[in-house]
Design an enzyme around this catalytic site. Sequence first.
Site, PDB file in Angstrom:
ATOM      1  CB  ALA A  26     -32.627  35.964 103.390  1.00 42.01           C
TER       2      ALA A  26
ATOM      3  CB  VAL B 110     -35.429  38.943 108.177  1.00 39.11           C
ATOM      4  CG1 VAL B 110     -36.768  38.376 107.718  1.00 39.11           C
ATOM      5  CG2 VAL B 110     -34.627  37.871 108.912  1.00 39.11           C
ATOM      6  CE  LYS B 111     -35.650  42.788  99.416  1.00 44.95           C
ATOM      7  NZ  LYS B 111     -35.054  42.370  98.119  1.00 44.95           N
ATOM      8  CB  ILE B 112     -40.434  42.200 106.423  1.00 45.82           C
ATOM      9  CG1 ILE B 112     -39.601  41.339 107.383  1.00 45.82           C
ATOM     10  CG2 ILE B 112     -41.909  42.140 106.752  1.00 45.82           C
ATOM     11  CD1 ILE B 112     -40.137  39.973 107.644  1.00 45.82           C
TER      12      ILE B 112
END
Length: 217
Positions: free
Chosen positions: A59, A85-87
């Site tokens: 996400a 968590v996509k950064i």
Amino acid sequence: KFFIDTANLNEIQEAYDLGVLDGVTTNPSLMAKEGIKGDENVRAHYKAICDIVDNNVSAEVIATEFDKMIKEGEELAKIDDKIVVKIPMIKDGVKAIKYLSEQGIRTNCTLVFSAGQALLAAKAGATYVSPFIGRLDDIAYDGLDLIEQIVQIYDNYGYPTEVLAASIRHTMHLIQCAEIGADVATCPLNVITSLLKHPLTDAGLEKFLADHKKVNS
């Protein structure tokens, strides 16, 4: 590992039912494609994805500043234990990856286009790093060379970060990433299902069925 790159619940369910799906990657563009808008709706959609698959739902944060990425990342991680968590690969993104990793939150460093970027992501503790091979091909650079570089660097130093080959356009990309040693490939459903197809399989099955019909008619 096979991840499907989509926010379409029907496609995710189809890939899961096939029995080979290990996770899902999404991004704001894929959410927009499905008409998902507004923070509450987006998070509800992530939860719906998590309810289908066993693990690994990437996400993506929208923020680009460290403090805001941390806040958004922690909120996304609360949706479900399956969330990664996509950064983005930017300076504050690397700092956010370091912080979130130290809090036990899994991260996927996205928009990676060089070995140096991948090295920084691994040093910061990213769970996954996502090199975009198709987009490199678009500008006449062999994206598979980048996958090979990253795999070698990670192997050299024993980084636990997994190489998640992204922007995969066709089955040869997928096969070549597997040959090189990428840990994960994320791609559209049609690329995964295309692996099923071979004319000799179709011809052989047709003959088996025809022979069976002759004997049993």
